[in-house]
Design an enzyme around this catalytic site. Structure first.
Site, mmCIF file in Angstrom:
data_model
loop_
_atom_site.group_PDB
_atom_site.id
_atom_site.type_symbol
_atom_site.label_atom_id
_atom_site.label_comp_id
_atom_site.label_asym_id
_atom_site.label_seq_id
_atom_site.Cartn_x
_atom_site.Cartn_y
_atom_site.Cartn_z
ATOM 1 N N CYS A 2 36.423 33.982 36.278
ATOM 2 C CA CYS A 2 35.879 33.215 35.150
ATOM 3 C C CYS A 2 34.469 33.700 34.814
ATOM 4 C CB CYS A 2 35.801 31.720 35.400
ATOM 5 S SG CYS A 2 37.335 30.948 35.816
ATOM 6 N N ARG A 29 35.587 40.478 35.359
ATOM 7 C CA ARG A 29 35.648 39.422 36.368
ATOM 8 C C ARG A 29 37.066 38.898 36.561
ATOM 9 N NH1 ARG A 29 30.388 36.877 37.064
ATOM 10 N NH2 ARG A 29 31.379 34.904 37.526
ATOM 11 N N TRP A 76 39.953 32.070 34.543
ATOM 12 C CA TRP A 76 40.934 32.563 35.517
ATOM 13 C C TRP A 76 41.501 31.317 36.185
ATOM 14 C CZ3 TRP A 76 39.826 37.288 39.075
ATOM 15 C CH2 TRP A 76 40.949 37.578 39.831
ATOM 16 N N ASN A 102 32.183 28.344 35.015
ATOM 17 C CA ASN A 102 32.970 29.222 35.880
ATOM 18 C C ASN A 102 32.821 28.687 37.304
ATOM 19 O OD1 ASN A 102 30.208 31.196 35.568
ATOM 20 N ND2 ASN A 102 30.975 30.878 37.636
ATOM 21 N N GLY A 103 33.786 29.017 38.160
ATOM 22 C CA GLY A 103 33.733 28.525 39.536
ATOM 23 C C GLY A 103 34.709 27.383 39.736
ATOM 24 N N GLU A 470 43.364 47.908 60.410
ATOM 25 C CA GLU A 470 42.682 47.897 59.123
ATOM 26 C C GLU A 470 41.446 48.806 59.159
ATOM 27 O OE1 GLU A 470 43.233 47.217 56.243
ATOM 28 O OE2 GLU A 470 41.299 46.971 55.260
ATOM 29 N N LYS A 474 40.843 52.097 56.778
ATOM 30 C CA LYS A 474 39.638 52.259 55.955
ATOM 31 C C LYS A 474 38.997 53.610 56.257
ATOM 32 C CE LYS A 474 39.992 49.698 53.865
ATOM 33 N NZ LYS A 474 40.654 48.596 53.221
ATOM 34 N N GLU A 477 41.072 56.392 54.810
ATOM 35 C CA GLU A 477 41.119 56.352 53.350
ATOM 36 C C GLU A 477 39.894 57.004 52.710
ATOM 37 O OE1 GLU A 477 41.400 52.289 52.047
ATOM 38 O OE2 GLU A 477 42.233 52.814 50.106
ATOM 39 N N HIS A 493 49.588 54.891 77.214
ATOM 40 C CA HIS A 493 50.987 55.359 77.194
ATOM 41 C C HIS A 493 51.150 56.670 76.423
ATOM 42 C CE1 HIS A 493 52.583 51.786 79.144
ATOM 43 N NE2 HIS A 493 51.836 51.031 78.336
ATOM 44 N N LYS A 590 44.282 52.477 43.050
ATOM 45 C CA LYS A 590 44.091 51.079 43.439
ATOM 46 C C LYS A 590 45.411 50.318 43.360
ATOM 47 C CE LYS A 590 41.327 47.551 44.393
ATOM 48 N NZ LYS A 590 40.856 47.438 45.773
#
Ligand code: M6R
Length: 595
Positions: A2, A29, A76, A102-103, A470, A474, A477, A493, A590
């Protein structure tokens, strides 16, 4: 998510084009509906609807709107579905006031009920309308406008920025709590917005209001008063000298770094939103009664799902199966049915692998929910209910803030499943802030030290195992180096044979897993590895490994969440030191809309 924009000039003029351009600058946004209002000589012209800026502007001829003051808002959807009535701005009961925010106002539902009981006309479910009625309530009781706003401020809980004007007036009023707001002073006009990029093409002379302040905007000046006592606050405007590109990056060198630093704030907004969302209850009930529960995603979203499944088991004794979306089709879809529940996790909401899995699940009548960041994406439309991630646009290809908000969502759901008090989670944003501050310089130094290596490992256990996965993703990537994420106990192992002198191995240790992680550290250290451990302060870890990157004390689940922040920063710095652009790594996109 928003965005609001307000504009005040000294005479009636064509405000439509100014409002449309400002709205376009707010689109990054994220939004699903658009609205504009102009105020002039006792009249308010309000036009709004669901859709993109250009289509709503064309449909309602917003370009022709004239006035002495104007407001535009991009919404939004959070409270209330995307619809014309829920679009902003909103009017008060008599159509004398118009405002937009907004919010999130987290006591929206309670306040709306109070307003209706007090005889006000409440037209939507949206919390932006609640802000307008919150002011109207005190005007009805005979208060002066500024005092009405001061009292409304006290009633509105949450994180938001709000602008309001009344028909018979020449000013706009604005205030904020938690969210950003910038006021601009131009030649013959003033303006305000949720963020700097949307006002920078108009003026570089700005004031940044703080929480607990009310701004009144005339065409030639602004006045700031304290909510607490109504007294005037002196603040000189500042001149913004950065380029537009730098401003969009919020002063950070890259979007990735900006998005890493946005994590505490988006987590705060998400937690408030989840607490105020009636739909969450429905998802929880379905999860409780599910025969089998699947958490389905790809890449980073799959890692968040994997963290979530550990949380569900540890906190609520609820088994959940995390699975990569294409593998779900092969391994589980043939076996699922009506009594099973799937949560499909995706930042973009457009990942083809995830949508394929959703289609396979729906064919078997499984109950399907979504967890997505991009509102209006295919996933949000294709699932019966899709929880929002509330991160705003994530521009850098490496996902950061959307990952942590996915994990925060799962932690919140685990708490609800366990019947635990979710207010305990409200400390997460502050802990994230502390983590970023505590680890910053040390992580940069470590990045410099290990940057010559093109091969490394990242190991964890329990909830930190998917965090290690993760971190490794990163690093791969954006540094183009090989980094393998693994369960710490698996290292012996096979991969142990790769260890040579100085070989970097990162461990992420949960507070309950320290002895186990120390075994892993010792196994590799005696073979020459350089160990970097991310954990809470612990004398045992300090004396056994090389670097200890200390994160704040919390509990095993929150600690796992915090553990990803140093890994994000490590990969960011290594990428930049290698001369790469972490925002746009080679070969990657993306949004992956292909098989
Ligand atoms: O939009 P999604 O969350 O569905 O995307 C899934 C993956 O492509 C994504 O998480 C990818 O792994 C990230 N770029 C990693 O940072």
């Amino acid at each position: 998510m928003c965005g609001i924009f307000g504009y005040v000039t000294n005479k009636e003029e064509a405000l439509g084009p100014i409002l449309i351009s400002a709205a376009e600058r707010l689109t990054y946004r994220g939004y699903d509906s658009v609205g504009a209002a102009t105020l002039n000589n006792g009249k308010i012209d309000l036009r709004k609807d669901v859709g993109k800026v250009d289509s709503v502007a064309a449909k309602y001829n917003i370009a022709e709107m004239r006035g002495q003051r104007g407001i535009t808002q991009l919404r939004w959807a959070t409270f209330g579905e995307p619809s014309q009535i829920n679009s902003q701005p909103h009017l008060d009961s008599d159509g004398d006031l118009v405002g937009a925010h907004n919010g999130n106002v987290v006591n929206n539902v309670e306040l709306r009920q109070e307003f209706m009981a007090e005889g006000m006309t409440v037209r939507s479910q949206n919390d932006g309308e609640t802000c307008v009625h919150a002011v109207e309530r005190y005007i009805n009781r005979g208060y002066e406008f500024i005092d009405a706003i001061r009292l409304a401020y006290g009633d509105l809980q949450g994180d938001y920025a709000f602008v309001i004007g009344r028909a018979n007036d020449d000013k706009l009023y604005a205030f904020k709590k938690g969210s950003g707001m910038v006021v601009g002073l131009g030649e013959g006009f003033t303006c305000l917005s949720s963020d700097l990029p949307s006002i920078l093409p108009l003026t570089r002379n700005v004031i940044r209001p703080q929480d607990g302040e009310i701004v009144t905007l005339w065409a030639d000046r602004v006045e700031i008063r304290s909510v607490k006592d109504g007294k005037l606050i002196e603040r000189q405007p500042e001149l913004v000298t950065e380029t537009m590109d730098a401003v969009q990056k919020g002063g950070f060198a890259h979007f990735m770094l900006k998005e890493i630093h946005e994590q505490p704030q988006v987590a705060r907004e998400l937690l408030h939103l989840l607490d105020g969302s009636p739909e969450v209850e429905h998802v929880i009930e379905k999860m409780k009664s599910a025969d089998h529960l699947y958490l389905i995603g790809c890449g980073t979203s799959y890692h968040a799902a994997s963290v979530g499944s550990v949380f569900f088991a540890q906190l609520a004794g609820r088994a959940a199966i995390p699975v990569l979306a294409p593998q779900f089709i092969a391994q589980y879809a043939p076996a699922v049915g009506h009594d099973d529940v799937g949560i499909f996790v995706s930042q973009s909401g457009e990942t083809k692998d995830v949508l394929n899995a959703l289609e396979a699940a729906e064919k078997r009548s499984m109950s399907c929910f979504g967890l997505a960041n991009v509102v209006g994406s295919t996933l949000t439309k294709a699932t019966s209910f899709c929880l929002p991630l509330c991160c705003g646009y994530e521009i850098s290809v490496p996902a950061t803030k959307t990952f942590t908000n996915q994990v925060v969502t799962f932690l919140y759901l685990a708490y609800r499943l366990a019947g635990k008090d979710t207010s305990e989670l409200l400390r997460i944003p502050e802990l994230m802030e502390q983590t970023i501050e505590m680890v910053g310089p040390q992580i940069e130094a470590i990045a410099k030290d290990i940057n010559k290596w093109n091969d490394m490992y990242c190991l964890g256990y329990g909830a930190t195992y998917p965090i290690a996965l993760e971190g490794a993703l990163k690093l791969k990537e954006i540094t183009y180096a090989h980094c393998e994420g693994m369960l710490s106990t698996e290292f012996k192992h096979g991969p142990l044979s790769a260890v040579s002198k100085g070989f970097p191995i990162v461990f992420v240790a949960g507070p309950n897993d320290v002895p186990l992680i120390i075994s892993g550290i010792n196994e590799v250290k005696v073979r020459g590895a350089r160990t970097i451990t991310i954990a809470e302060e612990d004398a045992r870890l300090r004396s056994n490994g090389d670097d200890l990157v200390v994160i704040p004390r919390s509990d095993p689940q929150i600690s796992a969440l915090l553990g990803v922040l140093p890994l994000q920063l490590l990969s960011y710095h290594m990428s930049v030191m290698r001369g790469f652009d972490p925002d746009f790594p080679r070969n990657l996109s993306k949004t992956l809309t292909v098989d």
